[in-house]
Design a protein around this motif. Structure first.
Motif, PDB file in Angstrom:
ATOM      1  N   LEU A  28       0.817  -1.216   0.000  1.00  0.00           N
ATOM      2  CA  LEU A  28       0.000   0.000   0.000  1.00  0.00           C
ATOM      3  C   LEU A  28       0.849   1.263   0.000  1.00  0.00           C
ATOM      4  O   LEU A  28       0.449   2.293  -0.529  1.00  0.00           O
ATOM      5  CB  LEU A  28      -0.926   0.031   1.228  1.00  0.00           C
ATOM      6  N   VAL A  29       2.035   1.170   0.621  1.00  0.00           N
ATOM      7  CA  VAL A  29       2.884   2.348   0.787  1.00  0.00           C
ATOM      8  C   VAL A  29       3.186   3.008  -0.558  1.00  0.00           C
ATOM      9  O   VAL A  29       3.140   4.227  -0.703  1.00  0.00           O
ATOM     10  CB  VAL A  29       4.201   1.969   1.512  1.00  0.00           C
ATOM     11  N   CYS A  30       3.463   2.167  -1.569  1.00  0.00           N
ATOM     12  CA  CYS A  30       3.818   2.696  -2.888  1.00  0.00           C
ATOM     13  C   CYS A  30       2.714   3.557  -3.482  1.00  0.00           C
ATOM     14  O   CYS A  30       2.955   4.375  -4.357  1.00  0.00           O
ATOM     15  CB  CYS A  30       4.086   1.563  -3.868  1.00  0.00           C
ATOM     16  N   TYR A  31       1.490   3.343  -3.045  1.00  0.00           N
ATOM     17  CA  TYR A  31       0.361   4.093  -3.596  1.00  0.00           C
ATOM     18  C   TYR A  31      -0.050   5.250  -2.689  1.00  0.00           C
ATOM     19  O   TYR A  31      -1.086   5.860  -2.876  1.00  0.00           O
ATOM     20  CB  TYR A  31      -0.818   3.151  -3.858  1.00  0.00           C
ATOM     21  N   GLY A  32       0.782   5.528  -1.696  1.00  0.00           N
ATOM     22  CA  GLY A  32       0.459   6.583  -0.743  1.00  0.00           C
ATOM     23  C   GLY A  32       1.142   7.906  -1.026  1.00  0.00           C
ATOM     24  O   GLY A  32       0.819   8.907  -0.413  1.00  0.00           O
ATOM     25  N   PHE A  33       2.109   7.906  -1.952  1.00  0.00           N
ATOM     26  CA  PHE A  33       2.802   9.180  -2.212  1.00  0.00           C
ATOM     27  C   PHE A  33       2.892   9.447  -3.716  1.00  0.00           C
ATOM     28  O   PHE A  33       2.619   8.579  -4.536  1.00  0.00           O
ATOM     29  CB  PHE A  33       4.182   9.198  -1.555  1.00  0.00           C
ATOM     30  N   ASP A  34       3.273  10.673  -4.031  1.00  0.00           N
ATOM     31  CA  ASP A  34       3.551  11.009  -5.427  1.00  0.00           C
ATOM     32  C   ASP A  34       4.719  11.988  -5.463  1.00  0.00           C
ATOM     33  O   ASP A  34       5.387  12.194  -4.444  1.00  0.00           O
ATOM     34  CB  ASP A  34       2.295  11.531  -6.145  1.00  0.00           C
ATOM     35  N   ALA A  35       4.978  12.602  -6.612  1.00  0.00           N
ATOM     36  CA  ALA A  35       6.165  13.438  -6.761  1.00  0.00           C
ATOM     37  C   ALA A  35       6.089  14.741  -5.969  1.00  0.00           C
ATOM     38  O   ALA A  35       7.045  15.509  -5.943  1.00  0.00           O
ATOM     39  CB  ALA A  35       6.424  13.727  -8.240  1.00  0.00           C
TER      40      ALA A  35
ATOM     41  N   GLY B  22       6.011  14.780  -2.865  1.00  0.00           N
ATOM     42  CA  GLY B  22       6.704  14.532  -1.614  1.00  0.00           C
ATOM     43  C   GLY B  22       5.734  14.340  -0.448  1.00  0.00           C
ATOM     44  O   GLY B  22       6.139  13.987   0.650  1.00  0.00           O
ATOM     45  N   LEU B  23       4.451  14.581  -0.673  1.00  0.00           N
ATOM     46  CA  LEU B  23       3.444  14.358   0.373  1.00  0.00           C
ATOM     47  C   LEU B  23       3.131  12.866   0.450  1.00  0.00           C
ATOM     48  O   LEU B  23       3.479  12.100  -0.437  1.00  0.00           O
ATOM     49  CB  LEU B  23       2.168  15.143   0.052  1.00  0.00           C
ATOM     50  N   GLU B  24       2.457  12.476   1.518  1.00  0.00           N
ATOM     51  CA  GLU B  24       2.188  11.055   1.707  1.00  0.00           C
ATOM     52  C   GLU B  24       0.940  10.846   2.560  1.00  0.00           C
ATOM     53  O   GLU B  24       0.649  11.650   3.444  1.00  0.00           O
ATOM     54  CB  GLU B  24       3.392  10.419   2.407  1.00  0.00           C
ATOM     55  N   ALA B  25       0.202   9.799   2.295  1.00  0.00           N
ATOM     56  CA  ALA B  25      -0.938   9.413   3.140  1.00  0.00           C
ATOM     57  C   ALA B  25      -1.149   7.923   2.953  1.00  0.00           C
ATOM     58  O   ALA B  25      -0.698   7.347   1.957  1.00  0.00           O
ATOM     59  CB  ALA B  25      -2.193  10.185   2.746  1.00  0.00           C
ATOM     60  N   HIS B  26      -1.839   7.298   3.895  1.00  0.00           N
ATOM     61  CA  HIS B  26      -1.999   5.856   3.814  1.00  0.00           C
ATOM     62  C   HIS B  26      -3.346   5.500   3.185  1.00  0.00           C
ATOM     63  O   HIS B  26      -4.383   5.883   3.709  1.00  0.00           O
ATOM     64  CB  HIS B  26      -1.894   5.256   5.217  1.00  0.00           C
ATOM     65  N   PRO B  27      -3.322   4.800   2.045  1.00  0.00           N
ATOM     66  CA  PRO B  27      -4.613   4.436   1.432  1.00  0.00           C
ATOM     67  C   PRO B  27      -5.286   3.296   2.193  1.00  0.00           C
ATOM     68  O   PRO B  27      -4.602   2.480   2.822  1.00  0.00           O
ATOM     69  CB  PRO B  27      -4.211   3.962   0.039  1.00  0.00           C
ATOM     70  N   ALA B  28      -6.624   3.252   2.100  1.00  0.00           N
ATOM     71  CA  ALA B  28      -7.360   2.145   2.713  1.00  0.00           C
ATOM     72  C   ALA B  28      -7.194   0.891   1.866  1.00  0.00           C
ATOM     73  O   ALA B  28      -7.107  -0.220   2.388  1.00  0.00           O
ATOM     74  CB  ALA B  28      -8.840   2.509   2.823  1.00  0.00           C
ATOM     75  N   ALA B  29      -7.137   1.086   0.552  1.00  0.00           N
ATOM     76  CA  ALA B  29      -7.012  -0.052  -0.360  1.00  0.00           C
ATOM     77  C   ALA B  29      -6.576   0.467  -1.717  1.00  0.00           C
ATOM     78  O   ALA B  29      -6.670   1.657  -2.002  1.00  0.00           O
ATOM     79  CB  ALA B  29      -8.360  -0.771  -0.488  1.00  0.00           C
ATOM     80  N   VAL B  30      -6.065  -0.442  -2.543  1.00  0.00           N
ATOM     81  CA  VAL B  30      -5.740  -0.087  -3.926  1.00  0.00           C
ATOM     82  C   VAL B  30      -6.485  -1.055  -4.830  1.00  0.00           C
ATOM     83  O   VAL B  30      -6.509  -2.260  -4.560  1.00  0.00           O
ATOM     84  CB  VAL B  30      -4.222  -0.198  -4.200  1.00  0.00           C
ATOM     85  N   VAL B  31      -7.112  -0.519  -5.865  1.00  0.00           N
ATOM     86  CA  VAL B  31      -7.812  -1.379  -6.822  1.00  0.00           C
ATOM     87  C   VAL B  31      -7.305  -1.081  -8.226  1.00  0.00           C
ATOM     88  O   VAL B  31      -6.901   0.025  -8.528  1.00  0.00           O
ATOM     89  CB  VAL B  31      -9.341  -1.189  -6.764  1.00  0.00           C
ATOM     90  N   TRP B  32      -7.319  -2.115  -9.071  1.00  0.00           N
ATOM     91  CA  TRP B  32      -6.808  -1.995 -10.442  1.00  0.00           C
ATOM     92  C   TRP B  32      -7.902  -2.376 -11.435  1.00  0.00           C
ATOM     93  O   TRP B  32      -7.911  -3.498 -11.939  1.00  0.00           O
ATOM     94  CB  TRP B  32      -5.607  -2.922 -10.635  1.00  0.00           C
TER      95      TRP B  32
ATOM     96  N   PRO C  70      -3.799   9.842  -1.297  1.00  0.00           N
ATOM     97  CA  PRO C  70      -5.084   9.311  -0.821  1.00  0.00           C
ATOM     98  C   PRO C  70      -5.451   9.791   0.578  1.00  0.00           C
ATOM     99  O   PRO C  70      -5.484   8.988   1.523  1.00  0.00           O
ATOM    100  CB  PRO C  70      -4.868   7.797  -0.872  1.00  0.00           C
ATOM    101  N   LEU C  71      -5.745  11.069   0.695  1.00  0.00           N
ATOM    102  CA  LEU C  71      -6.131  11.625   1.994  1.00  0.00           C
ATOM    103  C   LEU C  71      -7.420  10.969   2.483  1.00  0.00           C
ATOM    104  O   LEU C  71      -8.236  10.514   1.695  1.00  0.00           O
ATOM    105  CB  LEU C  71      -6.346  13.140   1.874  1.00  0.00           C
ATOM    106  N   GLY C  72      -7.606  10.940   3.796  1.00  0.00           N
ATOM    107  CA  GLY C  72      -8.849  10.426   4.383  1.00  0.00           C
ATOM    108  C   GLY C  72      -9.034   8.941   4.181  1.00  0.00           C
ATOM    109  O   GLY C  72     -10.141   8.469   3.971  1.00  0.00           O
ATOM    110  N   SER C  73      -7.918   8.203   4.212  1.00  0.00           N
ATOM    111  CA  SER C  73      -7.993   6.753   4.013  1.00  0.00           C
ATOM    112  C   SER C  73      -8.805   6.378   2.783  1.00  0.00           C
ATOM    113  O   SER C  73      -9.770   5.611   2.854  1.00  0.00           O
ATOM    114  CB  SER C  73      -8.599   6.066   5.246  1.00  0.00           C
ATOM    115  N   ALA C  74      -8.437   6.943   1.683  1.00  0.00           N
ATOM    116  CA  ALA C  74      -9.181   6.732   0.443  1.00  0.00           C
ATOM    117  C   ALA C  74      -8.824   5.408  -0.210  1.00  0.00           C
ATOM    118  O   ALA C  74      -7.788   4.811   0.088  1.00  0.00           O
ATOM    119  CB  ALA C  74      -8.891   7.871  -0.528  1.00  0.00           C
ATOM    120  N   ILE C  75      -9.720   4.987  -1.117  1.00  0.00           N
ATOM    121  CA  ILE C  75      -9.405   3.874  -2.006  1.00  0.00           C
ATOM    122  C   ILE C  75      -8.672   4.450  -3.209  1.00  0.00           C
ATOM    123  O   ILE C  75      -9.168   5.363  -3.862  1.00  0.00           O
ATOM    124  CB  ILE C  75     -10.695   3.186  -2.509  1.00  0.00           C
TER     125      ILE C  75
END
Lengths: 378, 378
Positions: B6-13, B15-25, B61-66
């Motif tokens: 999940l960590v890889c999907y929590g940040f972008d360029a 430099g900010l970061e948040a923890h997603p609830a889930a990742v879907v493809w 993904p602020l607010g524990s987003a999907i």
């Protein structure tokens, strides 16, 4: 103001009509704010109005509306040569802006057929296109910022002074084309382009209707993007020749009015390619020799709408758009429909965009004909 | 899925970061509808994600987003050569689309500096620009239609298949740049252009900072619109040379990377004019001899962002836009501010749009420096 004065503000080129409650001529944004405050407090609708040249009824004051006429807000406020932008009031006539910009070696591409009368404010409200849209896009592509008054009298500024600006919702594009339903526009900043170095105008005559459509498709898929690619069928040519003769041959099936702009070396080569493509399809191309000849051709094109109106005041005009590649098929279908129903159909339009005006030349008072035509439109 | 995935999907360029609830493809629009229905019913936020190359935190993904990752919806669905359009899924990489279109002699101008990684879906959501925006505009100028899923799972189609289409509110433009706040985009139809015939790339070196800005202004007001007009100051050049040396001289005050495209006869003449304009301002111009030399220059430009990040991970990057004509003034002000505060400022950007990235090279952990920099930004 006399009641009869109101009548002039009750209709537009759509042929529709309604009686306005009042007409006001603001001179600046604070006048507009006062009008909006009054209208909002009293629950009266308002209808901003440019020159009333719209074909879709956007200026019709339904519901006893107050017409806000922009005749007195018609100044070009700032030609910014360094940043290639211009700031105008809504009442500026499109053609006047074109000429003024040309003096500065600048170019504002949108050229509605009514450009000698219509206003930039109306162009923005209706997101007007024109023959040059095939290469240069429509009005929305040139609006970079707006000042507008919301229904409650609040003044907003959208967009930016710079060519780039990508932050936030695109309210400029949302207001453009919203036909006065969201806000009253009071200032417009437009993007302009450097004036193209040269222009070549070609008239191409076809003996077969379908092949004119094929030519349009082939020119574009060759990577040539002319600045106009106007199509007129035989009936359209004859309508113009009857109304305002310029010497177009009456016995061809269709003609294309093709204009190329850019550096001479490039457009000369493109013109040769257009000759080749059209020649292979049996088209005969001639080049307008000078700007007088070019203007004559365009005046004839611009006379078409009044000519058809003259011919059949109650005609039905449907403005349809298909992918460019489907034009030949569409023309075939339209001929067949005309034969089947016995209704004369006149077709013309911006073929480069796949945009064809289909005119059903009927008498609306003839019930049977009208019924058939309505069915056909569906 | 493991939590660490999940960590890889929590940040972008950003430099900010948040923890997603889930990742879907999702693999298609009906997958997206199912996700949206679920999220809507359960009041969970969703964040569409392309490649996470955005600098503004749009994919956080602020607010524990999907997180809805578009990695598996990455197909080019239809290259329509005849109508000059292309239909793609959001996950297509910009650079891949560029190369595919080139095979068809077509051209999609928007070229974010991250084009070798970023996705078209992300470009549309953020209305991405790039060096070529000066001539060709930003992503929004090329989006002609969208398929998108609304928060409640309803699928909408905006825009049209044709180049023209002016009826109704411009929802296509409203969704473009809305950063995923209004709907999740699932298909994108883009306008393309015929591939320009030829390209000339010029590197111009200036001994005086201000004169590089004057050159930008003069080139544009001469009626020349290069497809890129990139500016790098001395600090930016040195950052690149330290990180990924390409042999740029370290002792100049600034450089411009100027690219002209079009017919050879036209761009050769324009290149001469650019030589003249820059020469009069003390600039030294050299032409990239072949596409290898051109690519090397662009690779150095694209390495700048990582180079600066490497140099000062906690730098403050402000993206400012001024009218092109004001660039010389702005560069003067920035030098003065740097001297006054002792904060190293690195400037580069799309000067043709008046768009300069101002990088305050500070250590955010140094309180005093950070305080000064924040004040400066204001």
């Amino acid at each position: 103001m006399e009641p009869e004065d109101l009548v002039c503000y009750g209709f537009d080129a759509s042929g529709l009509e309604a009686h306005p409650a009042a007409v006001v001529w603001p001179q600046n944004v604070s006048d507009v704010v006062k009008i909006m405050n009054f209208a909002y407090a009293n629950g009266v609708p308002v209808i901003p109005r440019g020159a009333g040249t719209g074909m879709t009824g956007g200026a019709i004051p339904l519901g006893s509306a107050i017409v806000i006429s922009f005749e007195r807000m018609n100044r070009i406020l700032d030609v910014d040569r360094e940043n290639l932008t211009v700031l105008v009031e809504p009442g500026v006539i499109n053609g006047k802006l074109q000429r003024e910009l040309q003096r500065h070696q600048l170019f504002f591409p949108p050229d509605p057929t009514s450009m000698n009368f219509c206003t930039i404010g109306g162009n923005v409200a209706e997101n007007a296109g024109g023959p040059r849209a095939v290469k240069y896009g429509v009005t929305r592509d040139y609006v970079i910022g707006l000042e507008a008054v919301l229904p409650d009298g609040k003044v907003i500024n959208t967009g930016k002074k710079t060519a780039k600006g990508v932050v936030g919702y695109d309210l400029t594009s949302l207001l453009t084309g919203s036909e006065g339903t969201l806000a009253v526009i009071t200032k417009i900043r437009l993007k302009t382009l450097p004036l193209p170095e040269d222009v070549i105008t070609l008239l191409v005559l076809f003996r077969e209707l379908e092949q004119s459509g094929t030519a349009v498709r082939d020119i574009i898929s060759h990577g040539i993007v002319p600045r106009t690619l106007e199509f007129l069928d035989r009936e359209a040519i004859n309508a113009v020749e009857n109304y305002k003769p310029v010497g177009l041959p009456r016995d061809v099936a269709a003609m294309l009015l093709i204009e190329l702009d850019g550096a001479p070396s490039v457009i000369n080569r493109e013109a040769e390619q257009v000759y080749d493509i059209c020649g292979r399809l049996g088209g005969d191309a001639v080049m307008a020799e000078d700007s007088a000849a070019r203007n004559k051709l365009w005046e004839s094109r611009r006379a078409l709408s009044p000519a058809l109106y003259h011919l059949s005041p109650s005609k039905i005009n449907e403005d349809i758009v298909v992918p460019r590649s489907r034009i030949p098929d569409m023309l075939k279908i339209l001929s067949r429909l005309s034969e089947e129903t016995g209704i004369k159909i006149v077709n013309f339009g911006h073929a480069g965009d796949g945009n064809i005006h289909v005119n059903l030349m009927i008498d609306r008072n003839n019930r049977e004909e009208y019924g058939k035509a309505r069915k056909l439109v569906k």
